[in-house]
Design a protein around this motif. Structure first.
Motif, PDB file in Angstrom:
ATOM      1  N   MET A   1       0.842  -1.194   0.000  1.00 25.95           N
ATOM      2  CA  MET A   1       0.000   0.000   0.000  1.00 25.95           C
ATOM      3  C   MET A   1       0.874   1.240   0.000  1.00 25.95           C
ATOM      4  O   MET A   1       1.907   1.289   0.659  1.00 25.95           O
ATOM      5  CB  MET A   1      -0.920  -0.002   1.215  1.00 25.95           C
ATOM      6  CG  MET A   1      -1.900   1.177   1.255  1.00 25.95           C
ATOM      7  SD  MET A   1      -2.917   1.146   2.722  1.00 25.95           S
ATOM      8  CE  MET A   1      -3.841  -0.366   2.463  1.00 25.95           C
ATOM      9  N   ARG A   2       0.468   2.247  -0.764  1.00 21.13           N
ATOM     10  CA  ARG A   2       1.206   3.501  -0.818  1.00 21.13           C
ATOM     11  C   ARG A   2       0.449   4.586  -0.052  1.00 21.13           C
ATOM     12  O   ARG A   2      -0.763   4.506   0.113  1.00 21.13           O
ATOM     13  CB  ARG A   2       1.417   3.921  -2.270  1.00 21.13           C
ATOM     14  CG  ARG A   2       2.421   3.055  -3.017  1.00 21.13           C
ATOM     15  CD  ARG A   2       2.376   3.283  -4.504  1.00 21.13           C
ATOM     16  NE  ARG A   2       1.157   2.724  -5.090  1.00 21.13           N
ATOM     17  CZ  ARG A   2       0.838   2.827  -6.369  1.00 21.13           C
ATOM     18  NH1 ARG A   2       1.639   3.483  -7.188  1.00 21.13           N
ATOM     19  NH2 ARG A   2      -0.270   2.296  -6.839  1.00 21.13           N
ATOM     20  N   ALA A   3       1.210   5.597   0.399  1.00 23.63           N
ATOM     21  CA  ALA A   3       0.577   6.639   1.210  1.00 23.63           C
ATOM     22  C   ALA A   3       1.331   7.950   1.065  1.00 23.63           C
ATOM     23  O   ALA A   3       2.515   7.979   0.736  1.00 23.63           O
ATOM     24  CB  ALA A   3       0.544   6.223   2.684  1.00 23.63           C
ATOM     25  N   ILE A   4       0.621   9.030   1.331  1.00 31.15           N
ATOM     26  CA  ILE A   4       1.179  10.380   1.341  1.00 31.15           C
ATOM     27  C   ILE A   4       0.449  11.186   2.406  1.00 31.15           C
ATOM     28  O   ILE A   4      -0.747  10.985   2.612  1.00 31.15           O
ATOM     29  CB  ILE A   4       1.042  11.063  -0.041  1.00 31.15           C
ATOM     30  CG1 ILE A   4       1.841  12.363  -0.129  1.00 31.15           C
ATOM     31  CG2 ILE A   4      -0.411  11.314  -0.378  1.00 31.15           C
ATOM     32  CD1 ILE A   4       3.308  12.151  -0.363  1.00 31.15           C
ATOM     33  N   ALA A   5       1.161  12.041   3.101  1.00 29.14           N
ATOM     34  CA  ALA A   5       0.535  12.915   4.103  1.00 29.14           C
ATOM     35  C   ALA A   5       0.529  14.346   3.588  1.00 29.14           C
ATOM     36  O   ALA A   5       1.438  14.764   2.867  1.00 29.14           O
ATOM     37  CB  ALA A   5       1.285  12.839   5.429  1.00 29.14           C
ATOM     38  N   VAL A   6      -0.490  15.082   3.964  1.00 27.48           N
ATOM     39  CA  VAL A   6      -0.573  16.514   3.666  1.00 27.48           C
ATOM     40  C   VAL A   6      -0.475  17.231   5.002  1.00 27.48           C
ATOM     41  O   VAL A   6      -1.380  17.114   5.842  1.00 27.48           O
ATOM     42  CB  VAL A   6      -1.892  16.877   2.960  1.00 27.48           C
ATOM     43  CG1 VAL A   6      -1.988  18.385   2.742  1.00 27.48           C
ATOM     44  CG2 VAL A   6      -2.008  16.143   1.632  1.00 27.48           C
ATOM     45  N   VAL A   7       0.630  17.926   5.240  1.00 25.80           N
ATOM     46  CA  VAL A   7       0.852  18.534   6.553  1.00 25.80           C
ATOM     47  C   VAL A   7       0.987  20.051   6.451  1.00 25.80           C
ATOM     48  O   VAL A   7       1.454  20.590   5.456  1.00 25.80           O
ATOM     49  CB  VAL A   7       2.100  17.946   7.251  1.00 25.80           C
ATOM     50  CG1 VAL A   7       1.949  16.449   7.439  1.00 25.80           C
ATOM     51  CG2 VAL A   7       3.361  18.257   6.462  1.00 25.80           C
ATOM     52  N   GLY A   8       0.556  20.690   7.491  1.00 24.87           N
ATOM     53  CA  GLY A   8       0.598  22.149   7.579  1.00 24.87           C
ATOM     54  C   GLY A   8      -0.036  22.535   8.891  1.00 24.87           C
ATOM     55  O   GLY A   8      -0.580  21.682   9.612  1.00 24.87           O
ATOM     56  N   PRO A  83      -5.115  -2.658   9.098  1.00 18.44           N
ATOM     57  CA  PRO A  83      -5.828  -3.848   8.629  1.00 18.44           C
ATOM     58  C   PRO A  83      -7.263  -3.570   8.178  1.00 18.44           C
ATOM     59  O   PRO A  83      -7.850  -4.382   7.453  1.00 18.44           O
ATOM     60  CB  PRO A  83      -5.804  -4.777   9.853  1.00 18.44           C
ATOM     61  CG  PRO A  83      -4.585  -4.369  10.604  1.00 18.44           C
ATOM     62  CD  PRO A  83      -4.529  -2.874  10.437  1.00 18.44           C
ATOM     63  N   LEU A  84      -7.844  -2.432   8.597  1.00 20.87           N
ATOM     64  CA  LEU A  84      -9.201  -2.086   8.178  1.00 20.87           C
ATOM     65  C   LEU A  84      -9.229  -1.433   6.807  1.00 20.87           C
ATOM     66  O   LEU A  84     -10.292  -1.289   6.202  1.00 20.87           O
ATOM     67  CB  LEU A  84      -9.831  -1.131   9.202  1.00 20.87           C
ATOM     68  CG  LEU A  84      -9.942  -1.619  10.649  1.00 20.87           C
ATOM     69  CD1 LEU A  84     -10.480  -0.505  11.529  1.00 20.87           C
ATOM     70  CD2 LEU A  84     -10.822  -2.854  10.734  1.00 20.87           C
ATOM     71  N   VAL A 194      -3.457 -11.151   7.159  1.00 23.39           N
ATOM     72  CA  VAL A 194      -4.732 -11.342   7.850  1.00 23.39           C
ATOM     73  C   VAL A 194      -5.792 -10.579   7.065  1.00 23.39           C
ATOM     74  O   VAL A 194      -5.706  -9.366   6.897  1.00 23.39           O
ATOM     75  CB  VAL A 194      -4.672 -10.819   9.305  1.00 23.39           C
ATOM     76  CG1 VAL A 194      -6.025 -11.002   9.981  1.00 23.39           C
ATOM     77  CG2 VAL A 194      -3.575 -11.545  10.088  1.00 23.39           C
ATOM     78  N   GLY A 195      -6.773 -11.305   6.555  1.00 20.50           N
ATOM     79  CA  GLY A 195      -7.803 -10.686   5.738  1.00 20.50           C
ATOM     80  C   GLY A 195      -7.244 -10.069   4.467  1.00 20.50           C
ATOM     81  O   GLY A 195      -7.772  -9.090   3.959  1.00 20.50           O
ATOM     82  N   GLY A 196      -6.153 -10.627   3.977  1.00 19.80           N
ATOM     83  CA  GLY A 196      -5.547 -10.123   2.762  1.00 19.80           C
ATOM     84  C   GLY A 196      -4.546  -9.013   2.978  1.00 19.80           C
ATOM     85  O   GLY A 196      -3.859  -8.591   2.044  1.00 19.80           O
ATOM     86  N   GLN A 197      -4.439  -8.502   4.224  1.00 20.93           N
ATOM     87  CA  GLN A 197      -3.523  -7.414   4.529  1.00 20.93           C
ATOM     88  C   GLN A 197      -2.260  -7.955   5.202  1.00 20.93           C
ATOM     89  O   GLN A 197      -2.342  -8.748   6.144  1.00 20.93           O
ATOM     90  CB  GLN A 197      -4.187  -6.389   5.455  1.00 20.93           C
ATOM     91  CG  GLN A 197      -5.363  -5.666   4.830  1.00 20.93           C
ATOM     92  CD  GLN A 197      -4.937  -4.825   3.637  1.00 20.93           C
ATOM     93  OE1 GLN A 197      -3.995  -4.056   3.698  1.00 20.93           O
ATOM     94  NE2 GLN A 197      -5.652  -4.986   2.534  1.00 20.93           N
ATOM     95  N   ARG A 231      -2.324 -21.554   5.471  1.00 24.13           N
ATOM     96  CA  ARG A 231      -3.450 -20.625   5.405  1.00 24.13           C
ATOM     97  C   ARG A 231      -4.518 -21.037   6.406  1.00 24.13           C
ATOM     98  O   ARG A 231      -4.908 -22.192   6.479  1.00 24.13           O
ATOM     99  CB  ARG A 231      -4.054 -20.607   3.995  1.00 24.13           C
ATOM    100  CG  ARG A 231      -3.062 -20.163   2.932  1.00 24.13           C
ATOM    101  CD  ARG A 231      -3.689 -20.071   1.572  1.00 24.13           C
ATOM    102  NE  ARG A 231      -2.725 -19.714   0.540  1.00 24.13           N
ATOM    103  CZ  ARG A 231      -3.037 -19.524  -0.731  1.00 24.13           C
ATOM    104  NH1 ARG A 231      -4.288 -19.646  -1.137  1.00 24.13           N
ATOM    105  NH2 ARG A 231      -2.087 -19.206  -1.605  1.00 24.13           N
ATOM    106  N   ILE A 232      -4.978 -20.079   7.179  1.00 23.50           N
ATOM    107  CA  ILE A 232      -6.039 -20.334   8.161  1.00 23.50           C
ATOM    108  C   ILE A 232      -7.243 -19.519   7.752  1.00 23.50           C
ATOM    109  O   ILE A 232      -7.184 -18.289   7.706  1.00 23.50           O
ATOM    110  CB  ILE A 232      -5.591 -19.953   9.587  1.00 23.50           C
ATOM    111  CG1 ILE A 232      -4.328 -20.752   9.975  1.00 23.50           C
ATOM    112  CG2 ILE A 232      -6.716 -20.197  10.579  1.00 23.50           C
ATOM    113  CD1 ILE A 232      -3.765 -20.356  11.315  1.00 23.50           C
ATOM    114  N   ALA A 233      -8.348 -20.167   7.436  1.00 26.05           N
ATOM    115  CA  ALA A 233      -9.541 -19.472   6.968  1.00 26.05           C
ATOM    116  C   ALA A 233     -10.370 -19.040   8.164  1.00 26.05           C
ATOM    117  O   ALA A 233     -10.333 -19.642   9.224  1.00 26.05           O
ATOM    118  CB  ALA A 233     -10.363 -20.382   6.064  1.00 26.05           C
TER     119      ALA A 233
END
Length: 233
Positions: A1-8, A83-84, A194-197, A231-233
């Motif tokens: 997963m990629r991310a960027i923050a906008v800070v000020g 994870p959410l 877990v849950g694909g994450q 794998r644990i379902a």
């Protein structure tokens, strides 16, 4: 997963830029989660059901055909919340003190920019360049920069990469002297989802899991060395 923050700082236009950036990313075909970080808490009107529920419970969950939410009465770390999140990209509004992702800073002068950890900045939003940091009001251009250079570290501060904390690695990634592959927690010899994450593991914990699982499997008839997939379902 990629991310960027906008800070000020307050009233600098973080919310507007974060929303415009999310829209620009979606136009590129990416799914986006908007995250807000606040040091002051979130204002909920006293006459809403959610506010009344929070006064009488330890956690509030809401779901309906139009959407769902989870509300805790205390701060949860970004690592706990990840994870959410199931989108391609995370755009965070705020998070000046978080050193796990690059940022776009909003500052009108060098002194203000210096308080926003410019070592983590990919660009500045505005009309005037700040030191060696490019400034632009082209949101589509900022989105392209975010897609190319955005990343998210786990925030475990495990030291496996040889730096004191995740911020140290993030600064080096922004500077081009390191890559996300240098994060040992995200690239351990054992990977758990877990849950694909993916679940980040610091090297010590990863070693315990790996040794324990291989130790148990080695006692089973027919076990040979090789890649192990459980794998644990």
């Amino acid at each position: 997963m990629r991310a960027i923050a906008v800070v000020g700082f307050k009233k600098s236009g973080k919310t507007t830029l974060a929303m415009e950036l999310a829209e620009a990313l979606r136009k590129q075909g990416l799914s986006v989660t908007l995250v807000k970080h606040s040091h002051h808490g979130f204002d909920e009107k006293a006459d809403t059901d959610t506010a009344r529920f929070r006064q009488r419970a330890d956690m509030v969950v809401g779901f309906s055909p139009g959407g769902s939410f989870v509300s805790w009465p205390k701060e949860r770390s970004l690592t706990e919340l990840m994870p959410l999140i199931t989108t391609d990209f995370v755009v965070m509004e705020g998070g000046k003190t978080l050193g796990v992702m690059p940022r776009i800073i909003i500052a009108g002068d060098e002194a203000t920019a210096a308080e926003l950890d410019p070592e983590l900045a990919l660009a500045a939003y505005g009309d005037q360049a700040l030191d060696e940091l490019m400034a632009t009001r082209d949101v589509a251009g900022l989105a392209r920069i975010a897609v190319k250079a955005g990343f998210l570290l786990p925030g475990l501060d495990c030291g496996g990469c040889g730096r004191e904390n995740c911020r140290g690695l993030a600064v080096d990634i922004v500077a081009g002297t390191a890559t996300v592959a240098d994060c040992k927690a995200m690239n351990a010899s054992i990977r758990i989802t877990v849950g694909g994450q993916p679940m980040p593991l610091n090297p010590f914990v990863a070693g315990i899991f790996r040794s324990g699982i291989l130790g148990m499997l080695s006692e089973l008839k027919g076990f040979t060395s090789g890649t192990v997939d459980i794998r644990i379902a």
